[in-house]
Design an enzyme around this catalytic site. Structure first.
Site, PDB file in Angstrom:
ATOM      1  N   GLY A  12       1.000  -1.331  -0.065  1.00  0.00           N
ATOM      2  CA  GLY A  12      -0.109   0.053  -0.070  1.00  0.00           C
ATOM      3  C   GLY A  12       1.032   1.321   0.058  1.00  0.00           C
ATOM      4  O   GLY A  12       0.420   2.220   0.275  1.00  0.00           O
ATOM      5  N   SER A  13       2.052   1.214  -0.579  1.00  0.00           N
ATOM      6  CA  SER A  13       2.856   2.424  -0.570  1.00  0.00           C
ATOM      7  C   SER A  13       2.370   3.459  -1.313  1.00  0.00           C
ATOM      8  O   SER A  13       2.318   4.687  -1.224  1.00  0.00           O
ATOM      9  CB  SER A  13       4.333   2.261  -0.865  1.00  0.00           C
ATOM     10  OG  SER A  13       4.562   1.666  -2.041  1.00  0.00           O
ATOM     11  N   MET A  90      -3.858  -6.615  -7.254  1.00  0.00           N
ATOM     12  CA  MET A  90      -3.195  -7.492  -8.065  1.00  0.00           C
ATOM     13  C   MET A  90      -4.159  -8.606  -8.619  1.00  0.00           C
ATOM     14  O   MET A  90      -3.750  -9.620  -9.291  1.00  0.00           O
ATOM     15  CB  MET A  90      -2.185  -8.264  -7.239  1.00  0.00           C
ATOM     16  CG  MET A  90      -0.969  -7.621  -6.785  1.00  0.00           C
ATOM     17  SD  MET A  90      -0.070  -6.647  -8.119  1.00  0.00           S
ATOM     18  CE  MET A  90       1.271  -6.281  -7.374  1.00  0.00           C
ATOM     19  N   ASN A 107      -4.800   2.418 -13.514  1.00  0.00           N
ATOM     20  CA  ASN A 107      -3.933   1.629 -12.823  1.00  0.00           C
ATOM     21  C   ASN A 107      -2.428   2.236 -13.005  1.00  0.00           C
ATOM     22  O   ASN A 107      -2.147   2.863 -13.873  1.00  0.00           O
ATOM     23  CB  ASN A 107      -4.033   0.361 -13.607  1.00  0.00           C
ATOM     24  CG  ASN A 107      -3.199  -0.688 -13.024  1.00  0.00           C
ATOM     25  OD1 ASN A 107      -2.974  -0.999 -12.042  1.00  0.00           O
ATOM     26  ND2 ASN A 107      -2.385  -1.543 -13.980  1.00  0.00           N
ATOM     27  N   HIS A 109       1.326   0.727 -13.292  1.00  0.00           N
ATOM     28  CA  HIS A 109       2.297  -0.371 -13.567  1.00  0.00           C
ATOM     29  C   HIS A 109       3.495  -0.307 -13.451  1.00  0.00           C
ATOM     30  O   HIS A 109       4.049   0.986 -14.057  1.00  0.00           O
ATOM     31  CB  HIS A 109       1.739  -0.889 -15.019  1.00  0.00           C
ATOM     32  CG  HIS A 109       2.572  -2.293 -15.299  1.00  0.00           C
ATOM     33  ND1 HIS A 109       2.100  -3.331 -14.741  1.00  0.00           N
ATOM     34  CD2 HIS A 109       3.644  -2.223 -16.363  1.00  0.00           C
ATOM     35  CE1 HIS A 109       3.086  -4.351 -15.407  1.00  0.00           C
ATOM     36  NE2 HIS A 109       3.841  -3.875 -16.196  1.00  0.00           N
TER      37      HIS A 109
HETATM   38  C1  GAR Z   1       3.887  -1.330  -7.388  1.00  0.00           C
HETATM   39  O1  GAR Z   1       5.017  -1.293  -7.802  1.00  0.00           O
HETATM   40  C2  GAR Z   1       2.858  -1.294  -8.550  1.00  0.00           C
HETATM   41  O2  GAR Z   1       3.303  -0.481  -9.736  1.00  0.00           O
HETATM   42  C3  GAR Z   1       2.702  -2.762  -8.593  1.00  0.00           C
HETATM   43  O3  GAR Z   1       2.570  -3.404  -7.336  1.00  0.00           O
HETATM   44  C4  GAR Z   1       3.460  -2.830  -6.425  1.00  0.00           C
HETATM   45  C5  GAR Z   1       2.361  -2.286  -5.125  1.00  0.00           C
HETATM   46  O4  GAR Z   1       3.166  -1.740  -4.315  1.00  0.00           O
HETATM   47  N1  GAR Z   1       1.518  -3.080  -9.525  1.00  0.00           N
HETATM   48  C6  GAR Z   1       1.440  -4.053 -10.228  1.00  0.00           C
HETATM   49  O5  GAR Z   1       2.488  -4.717 -10.455  1.00  0.00           O
HETATM   50  C7  GAR Z   1       0.104  -4.332 -10.978  1.00  0.00           C
HETATM   51  N2  GAR Z   1       0.047  -5.233 -12.028  1.00  0.00           N
HETATM   52  P1  GAR Z   1       2.393  -0.915  -3.045  1.00  0.00           P
HETATM   53  O6  GAR Z   1       1.363  -1.978  -2.571  1.00  0.00           O
HETATM   54  O7  GAR Z   1       3.556  -0.603  -2.248  1.00  0.00           O
HETATM   55  O8  GAR Z   1       1.653   0.302  -3.753  1.00  0.00           O
END
Ligand code: GAR
Length: 201
Positions: A12-13, A90, A107, A109
């Site tokens: 969740g950052s 995800m 979204n 990515h």
């Molecule tokens: C982030 O790097 C985001 O871009 C990626 O997951 C991470 C979540 O980090 N998303 C994907 O790969 C979507 N296919 P977070 O929970 O710290 O925000």
């Protein structure tokens, strides 16, 4: 006020960066609700600590992907949501949810699309050997990591990078890019023309 629903599955950052920028007055929006598919998600703790309503929809509690998406759509529809933000969500967003918010789901990515869609974009980029990677904010359509691109940021791939160091460099950019995209949309500066997203200067 411009009303957001944020969806996150884990750490969740990105969600935290949105909330912090809203609280700092840098993003003209409010988070109406945080939706997660994972009851353990750190994002839920952050939301509760910041007085933001949360909702959990576990995939296991529904017979099909479609039913899972339908339940989320039915939950969000009456809430007056202007924009749904996938911030580390995800799962693939399917028809019932897409149809409830046409061109209203974005979204983030962790790669420069259309390169390296799907899971672990950072690892894919490193293993492919590109010298520049980055992150992309795009509208969600019915194909994975495919809809019209709103903003991108590039970062160099360094000689001694690991998946972790490259991911950290990209994540720093993600934390700026996603709030910036939300701000532009909230300000009415974003228009979709086919695949091209026009941004008013
Ligand atoms: C982030 O790097 C985001 O871009 C990626 O997951 C991470 C979540 O980090 N998303 C994907 O790969 C979507 N296919 P977070 O929970 O710290 O925000």
């Amino acid at each position: 006020m411009f009303n957001l629903a944020v969806m996150a599955s884990g750490r969740g950052s990105n969600f935290a960066s949105i909330v912090e920028k809203i609280e700092a007055g840098e993003v003209p929006a409010v988070v109406n609700v945080l939706v997660s598919d994972n009851p353990q998600a750190k994002a839920l703790e952050f939301a509760r600590a910041h007085g933001i309503e949360t909702a959990v929809f576990r995939r296991e509690d529904f017979p099909t992907n479609k039913a899972h998406n339908q339940a989320i759509a039915d939950f969000l529809r009456p809430r007056g949501i202007d924009l749904v933000v996938l911030a580390g969500y995800m799962r693939i967003v399917k028809a019932p949810l897409l149809e409830a918010f046409p061109n209203r789901i974005i979204n983030i990515h962790p790669a420069l699309l259309p390169s390296f869609p799907g899971l672990e974009g950072q690892r894919q980029a490193l293993e492919y050997g590109v010298k520049i990677s980055g992150c992309t904010v795009h509208f969600v359509d019915d194909r994975v990591d495919h809809g019209p691109i709103i903003l991108q940021a590039a970062v160099p791939v360094e000689e001694d990078d690991t998946v972790e160091t490259l991911s950290a460099r990209i994540l720093k950019e993600e934390h700026k890019l996603l709030p910036r995209a939300i701000t532009l949309i909230a300000q009415g500066k974003v228009r979709v023309e086919g695949r091209r997203v026009r941004i008013t200067p």
